[in-house]
Design an enzyme around this catalytic site. Structure first.
Site, PDB file in Angstrom:
ATOM      1  N   HIS A 317       0.855  -1.212   0.156  1.00 19.98           N
ATOM      2  CA  HIS A 317       0.009  -0.001  -0.044  1.00 19.98           C
ATOM      3  C   HIS A 317       0.874   1.162  -0.240  1.00 19.98           C
ATOM      4  O   HIS A 317       1.518   1.410   0.943  1.00 19.98           O
ATOM      5  CB  HIS A 317      -0.834  -0.141   1.085  1.00 19.98           C
ATOM      6  CG  HIS A 317      -2.009  -0.852   1.106  1.00 19.98           C
ATOM      7  ND1 HIS A 317      -2.567  -1.591   2.369  1.00 19.98           N
ATOM      8  CD2 HIS A 317      -2.754  -1.163   0.011  1.00 19.98           C
ATOM      9  CE1 HIS A 317      -3.483  -2.251   1.983  1.00 19.98           C
ATOM     10  NE2 HIS A 317      -3.859  -2.137   0.603  1.00 19.98           N
ATOM     11  N   TYR A 493       3.230   0.414   5.041  1.00 18.44           N
ATOM     12  CA  TYR A 493       3.805  -0.778   5.734  1.00 18.44           C
ATOM     13  C   TYR A 493       3.225  -2.136   5.515  1.00 18.44           C
ATOM     14  O   TYR A 493       2.958  -2.855   6.387  1.00 18.44           O
ATOM     15  CB  TYR A 493       4.156  -0.442   7.224  1.00 18.44           C
ATOM     16  CG  TYR A 493       4.716   0.753   7.597  1.00 18.44           C
ATOM     17  CD1 TYR A 493       5.578   1.266   6.784  1.00 18.44           C
ATOM     18  CD2 TYR A 493       4.154   1.631   8.448  1.00 18.44           C
ATOM     19  CE1 TYR A 493       6.275   2.694   6.958  1.00 18.44           C
ATOM     20  CE2 TYR A 493       4.943   2.811   8.851  1.00 18.44           C
ATOM     21  CZ  TYR A 493       5.852   3.439   8.024  1.00 18.44           C
ATOM     22  OH  TYR A 493       6.126   4.579   8.361  1.00 18.44           O
ATOM     23  N   HIS A 494       2.506  -2.414   4.383  1.00 17.34           N
ATOM     24  CA  HIS A 494       1.828  -3.471   4.274  1.00 17.34           C
ATOM     25  C   HIS A 494       2.299  -4.484   2.970  1.00 17.34           C
ATOM     26  O   HIS A 494       1.381  -4.809   2.373  1.00 17.34           O
ATOM     27  CB  HIS A 494       0.185  -3.326   3.939  1.00 17.34           C
ATOM     28  CG  HIS A 494      -0.305  -2.383   4.896  1.00 17.34           C
ATOM     29  ND1 HIS A 494      -1.520  -1.638   4.766  1.00 17.34           N
ATOM     30  CD2 HIS A 494      -0.050  -2.509   6.323  1.00 17.34           C
ATOM     31  CE1 HIS A 494      -1.676  -0.721   5.901  1.00 17.34           C
ATOM     32  NE2 HIS A 494      -0.861  -1.600   7.087  1.00 17.34           N
ATOM     33  N   PRO A 495       3.604  -4.762   3.067  1.00 20.58           N
ATOM     34  CA  PRO A 495       3.838  -5.835   1.984  1.00 20.58           C
ATOM     35  C   PRO A 495       3.584  -6.979   1.897  1.00 20.58           C
ATOM     36  O   PRO A 495       3.451  -7.509   3.083  1.00 20.58           O
ATOM     37  CB  PRO A 495       5.538  -5.539   2.094  1.00 20.58           C
ATOM     38  CG  PRO A 495       5.607  -5.509   3.504  1.00 20.58           C
ATOM     39  CD  PRO A 495       4.676  -4.765   3.689  1.00 20.58           C
TER      40      PRO A 495
END
Length: 557
Positions: A317, A493-495
């Site tokens: 994101h 921070y949503h890999p």
């Protein structure tokens, strides 16, 4: 914290039924659930330290851990991103018990039901929303229910999910401003409808962070700091770096680790589960000889199985922030007044576990549709009670910020080896904004934030926009907004996605989470997501760990 039993585990037994690599959100869940079987022995390996530290358990402590590298933050950077004018994206990742659940914003979001139904439609049988809902409910302990049964929520799981104890007045004003801008109120983003605005529920208990380690490894209450929570077959090995998975033929049989400066081999009688996250899980598979043959040859790694999808399909994101400077100590800020207030708030927190120290900073949010013809929200907002951004805004004092991210980006990147040594950082390239559709969503996100900031509930308190003030009050200048996004956007921070679950030739794991082409090896973390879910990823990662444990147990029957 009492770690003596776990630290001595390798001298007592270097062989276990299961080895779980990575004590993050999913790894803690899968290890904790596997260890409920009194006949099973489980080793949980974690490269970082324990989580018994004020900066972890005090919610606002994330402000000290997230911005820089340290023992509890890998603090990765991506390759230069053409879509971000050549900037490197900063990628904090939790290191230590709890993984990123120890340093995240504690926001409890599951995503939209359609996200999971789409996984099932891609061939991931057993991963539709109705299939995964029982695992969300099983993990959750939500005090709103007060012992009541609820079709969507749980009230007796290990993961505490709570309302904020001391919501900031500006978070509440943001909610009112968004309603004034036309968004419906929503007090449960994980309920029957995701769309709307409200305060987030957070993974906290009694004003303290409740990370995955407290949920699945420690004792069942906040005062209990002992490891294992009564699971006597569970050995939690901190400061233990996995170097590679060992194979006999095509079967995974052990893990080579370095611990205390000594290389050791731990063996698994049944299965090994990789739970290192979207960056470190593919890195470990590659370092162990599983991945694209050409890439393995380039590093002199002996090939165990040619699996082209390892490290591909990276999704994240991308996030853009609009800030407003407003000099009031109700908001966090590095001023004399702000530091004096924070000192008083620390004392308050020690006494009552309330106040600003119990804040997760990103206290409120919204899910919205940027076009009326859309059936489900495509943009998420996070409202933070501080000035945040990829530039140093701390010298501006107090203020608030609002993030916008496109929930289902089209851009795809990859993770690759920089070295065959797991102690080296991987090569991370999300290829942000490589898909034009993503930029269009970011532009609409900026416009939505500025509409909300202009509403009376916020505007009456004054302040000035930082960085976006050059636009004036007119958001019709799309070129200026695009330039702003390329200059300032970064990850929220949503890999996910780099060990994709599926049935096609680029899938890394099958719907049982078994690594294709080998035996005795699974992956269980956010890396298995075929597509990025519409929301924060901590709760879904824990769900994946819960479901993985059941899949493993079912394979023994």
């Amino acid at each position: 914290m009492n770690t003596k039993a776990s630290q001595g585990a390798t001298s007592a037994a270097a062989e276990f039924d299961y080895i779980v690599i990575g004590a993050g959100s999913a790894g803690c869940a899968v290890a904790g659930r596997l260890a409920e079987d009194s006949n099973a022995t489980v080793a949980l390996l974690e490269a970082g330290p324990h989580d018994h530290h004020f900066s972890i358990w005090a919610p606002v402590g994330l402000a000290a851990v997230v911005p820089k590298a340290g023992p509890r933050n890998y603090a990765y950077y991506t390759e230069p991103q053409p879509g971000l004018n050549g900037r490197r994206s900063y990628q904090p990742r939790g290191r230590g018990l709890g993984g990123s659940s120890s340093i995240n914003g504690m926001v409890y979001i599951r995503g939209h039901r359609r996200d999971y139904d789409d996984w099932a439609a891609l061939g991931c049988r057993g991963w539709g929303f109705d299939d995964v809902l029982p695992y969300f409910r099983r993990s959750e302990r939500n005090p709103r229910l007060a012992g009541q049964a609820h079709p969507l929520h749980g009230n007796d799981g290990p993961l505490h999910v709570s309302d904020l104890r001391s919501p900031n007045p500006f978070a509440q004003r943001f909610v009112q401003a968004a309603i004034q801008a036309g968004l419906p109120p929503n007090d449960d983003f994980n309920g029957h409808s995701q769309e709307g605005v409200g305060l987030f529920q957070v993974t906290q208990y009694n004003g303290e962070r409740w990370n995955a380690a407290r949920a699945y490894l420690h004792g069942g209450n906040a005062a209990d700091t002992a490891l294992n929570g009564g699971r006597h077959g569970l050995a939690v090995l901190t400061d233990t770096q996995a170097l590679r998975i060992l194979f006999e033929g095509k079967r995974a049989i052990g893990v080579e680790v370095v611990r205390g400066g000594t290389v050791q081999v731990l063996r698994a009688r049944r299965e090994i589960v990789v739970s290192g996250g979207a960056f470190n899980s593919p890195q470990l598979l590659l370092a162990s000889g599983i991945g694209p043959a050409a890439q393995l040859r380039g590093f002199g790694i002996g090939m165990v199985h040619d699996l082209p999808g390892v490290g591909e399909n990276l999704q994240d994101h991308l996030d853009i922030i609009v800030n407003k400077q407003l000099q009031t100590p109700e908001l966090f800020g590095k001023t004399a007044r702000g530091m004096l207030r924070l000192a008083r708030e620390v004392m308050r927190y020690r006494r009552t576990r309330t106040g600003m120290v119990s804040s997760n900073v990103a206290e409120a949010g919204a899910f919205l549709r940027t076009r009326p013809e859309l059936e489900i929200p495509d943009v998420q907002l996070h409202f933070a009670v501080a000035l945040l951004g990829n530039r140093n805004l701390g010298n501006l004092g107090h203020g608030y910020s609002c993030h916008a991210c496109v929930l289902r980006p089209k851009s795809r990147g990859h993770v690759r080896l920089r070295s065959a040594d797991m102690r080296e950082t991987p090569l991370i390239d999300p290829r942000f904004l490589s898909a034009e559709e993503d930029m269009a969503g970011m532009v609409e996100g900026v416009r939505a934030i500025r509409r909300i900031f202009a509403q009376p509930a916020l505007a009456q308190h004054g302040g000035r926009e930082v960085l976006t003030d050059a636009f004036g009050h007119d958001s019709s200048n799309e070129a200026a907004i695009r330039d702003f996004v390329r200059d300032h956007a970064d990850t929220v921070y949503h890999p996910v996605g780099t060990c994709k679950m599926g049935v096609d030739e680029m899938a890394v794991v099958d719907p049982e989470l078994r690594v294709r082409g080998v035996e005795g090896l699974r992956v269980a973390d956010a890396s298995i997501m075929p597509t990025l879910i519409g929301g924060n990823t901590n709760a879904p990662a824990i769900m994946i760990g819960e479901k993985a444990a059941d899949l493993i147990k079912a394979s023994l029957r």
